[in-house]
Scaffold this active site. Structure first.
Site, PDB file in Angstrom:
ATOM      1  N   THR A  60      27.087  70.457   7.509  1.00 48.71           N
ATOM      2  CA  THR A  60      26.397  71.735   7.377  1.00 48.71           C
ATOM      3  C   THR A  60      26.545  72.501   8.679  1.00 48.71           C
ATOM      4  OG1 THR A  60      24.739  70.729   5.931  1.00 48.71           O
ATOM      5  CG2 THR A  60      24.157  72.822   6.944  1.00 48.71           C
ATOM      6  N   ARG A  92      23.281  68.367  -7.904  1.00 53.16           N
ATOM      7  CA  ARG A  92      22.608  67.897  -6.686  1.00 53.16           C
ATOM      8  C   ARG A  92      22.402  69.040  -5.707  1.00 53.16           C
ATOM      9  NH1 ARG A  92      24.157  67.584  -0.862  1.00 53.16           N
ATOM     10  NH2 ARG A  92      23.049  65.797  -0.004  1.00 53.16           N
ATOM     11  N   VAL A  93      21.228  69.089  -5.122  1.00 55.97           N
ATOM     12  CA  VAL A  93      20.912  70.013  -4.032  1.00 55.97           C
ATOM     13  C   VAL A  93      20.503  69.182  -2.833  1.00 55.97           C
ATOM     14  CG1 VAL A  93      19.372  71.831  -3.220  1.00 55.97           C
ATOM     15  CG2 VAL A  93      20.193  71.858  -5.592  1.00 55.97           C
ATOM     16  N   GLY A  94      21.144  69.416  -1.709  1.00 50.71           N
ATOM     17  CA  GLY A  94      20.807  68.695  -0.495  1.00 50.71           C
ATOM     18  C   GLY A  94      19.777  69.427   0.330  1.00 50.71           C
ATOM     19  N   ASP A  95      19.766  69.138   1.634  1.00 44.45           N
ATOM     20  CA  ASP A  95      18.746  69.739   2.491  1.00 44.45           C
ATOM     21  C   ASP A  95      19.143  71.125   2.985  1.00 44.45           C
ATOM     22  OD1 ASP A  95      20.738  68.842   4.235  1.00 44.45           O
ATOM     23  OD2 ASP A  95      19.294  68.482   5.854  1.00 44.45           O
ATOM     24  N   GLY A 143      23.746  66.157   8.292  1.00 47.35           N
ATOM     25  CA  GLY A 143      23.855  64.733   8.007  1.00 47.35           C
ATOM     26  C   GLY A 143      23.523  64.416   6.566  1.00 47.35           C
ATOM     27  N   ASP A 144      22.976  63.255   6.335  1.00 50.34           N
ATOM     28  CA  ASP A 144      22.648  62.786   4.997  1.00 50.34           C
ATOM     29  C   ASP A 144      21.411  63.516   4.493  1.00 50.34           C
ATOM     30  OD1 ASP A 144      21.956  61.432   2.705  1.00 50.34           O
ATOM     31  OD2 ASP A 144      22.351  59.441   3.511  1.00 50.34           O
TER      32      ASP A 144
END
Length: 361
Positions: free
Chosen positions: A226, A254-257, A278-279
């Site tokens: 990101t 999927r939606v990440g941060d 990151g994760d």
């Protein structure tokens, strides 16, 4: 001053006092200009940092400068994980998550799992400026963006993303983000195995708890990344922005941060800002950037605040991969990371060009 009954001595004292006040104001302005504008960004995305700094140096607001910087990364397809043309999901499609936050008004605009629109950060700004909402998702976010004037629809795939997806399919869709499904080592379709898998348990005083799953094979610099950027403009106002095309081979939807305020980024102009990478599936459970800003509010320096936020995650998920930068309103910045070596970039008036800082895990 004779109208106020002041004699010559009083007028002289008043004039001297006025000169002192003018000097102090000028001194403060000069001091501020030597600090700002300031740009901090995850990774050595130097062109993006320079574009944001140039915008802020030419009088753009912090929000608009962040949008300029993140847009540059989207255009350049930084690391193949920002903008169109990267990180295919299980269906081979690229989607975009983005967010912008104003540290003065605390307004947030974000888009998630957005299809067919390449300008993620600009779409996020449109959400913030033209709606009372914080987050729009999927095809409806795309339709909104087009209605507000962004170009589209367009295919967000690229020859590189298609080739990556084809090789993954040839490898029986490994690695992937599924667990507790059958079949486990193919491209599906997947079904619940209907059984509770045996898991390690430990007695922690309030009963057994399942051990956390280790995920180090999923995430790395070129599988998920990101751009998270903070800008302090000439007036000391701060904004943050993020953009990403998410985790490679993610489950569609999927939606990440990236578009989650407090996780990938957070800002309060009275305190400072934070950016993370990151994760995202792990990090968003802890809202690390909100934690960083609140720790600085309580008096922590950026270095200590960043380390504290990272250590909170590592205690629960010792195999997670992630990093944070923190910057306070005075321009002091620092980074912390876990599971990889992290680099972040900074540009300030005292620098001739953006500088990269390396943080060891």
């Amino acid at each position: 001053m004779e109208r106020f009954g002041l004699d010559s001595k009083d007028r002289l004292r008043a004039s001297a006092l006025l000169l002192i006040l003018l000097f102090q104001v000028t001194e403060r302005v000069a001091g501020a200009s030597s600090l700002y504008p300031l740009v901090v960004s995850t990774w050595p995305f130097l062109e993006a940092v320079e574009r944001a700094w140039s915008a802020a140096n030419n009088g753009y607001s912090a929000v608009d400068s962040v949008v300029e910087g993140c847009s540059a990364c989207e255009e350049l397809r930084c690391d193949g994980t920002v903008g169109p043309g990267g990180s295919p999901d299980e269906n081979g499609e690229t989607t975009i998550d983005a967010m912008v936050m104003d540290g003065v008004t605390m307004e947030v605009g974000a888009v998630a799992a957005m299809r067919y629109i390449k300008d993620g950060i600009k779409a996020a700004r449109l959400v913030m400026r033209h709606t009372g909402h914080t987050l729009l998702v999927g095809e409806k976010a795309s339709a909104f963006s087009i209605s507000m004037g962004l170009p589209g629809p367009t295919d967000l795939s690229s020859p590189e993303s298609i080739e990556k997806w084809n090789k993954w399919k040839e490898n029986n869709c490994q690695p992937n983000f599924w667990k507790n499904v059958v079949p486990a080592n193919s491209c599906g379709p997947y079904h619940s195995n209907g059984l509770l898998l045996a898991a390690e348990t430990t007695c922690l005083g309030d009963g057994p708890r399942r051990a956390v799953e280790l995920r180090s094979n999923h995430f790395g610099l070129h599988s998920h990344d990101t751009i998270s950027m903070a800008v302090i403009d000439k007036f000391g106002h701060i904004a943050v922005g993020t953009s990403t095309n998410g985790a490679t081979f993610k489950i569609p939807g999927r939606v990440g941060d990236g578009p989650i305020a407090g996780s990938s980024a957070y800002v309060d102009s009275d305190i400072g800002a934070c950016g993370a990478t990151g994760d995202g599936d792990i990090m968003m459970r802890f809202l690390p950037c909100y934690q960083v800003v609140e720790s600085m509010r309580l008096g922590m320096m950026p270095k200590d605040a960043a380390k504290d936020a990272i250590s909170r995650i590592a205690r629960k998920f010792p195999d997670f991969v992630g990093a944070i930068f923190a910057v306070n309103k005075n321009g002091t910045h620092a980074g912390a990371c876990h599971g990889w070596t992290f680099q972040y970039s900074v540009r300030s008036p005292e620098m001739h060009s953006a500088k990269v800082f390396t943080v060891l895990p």
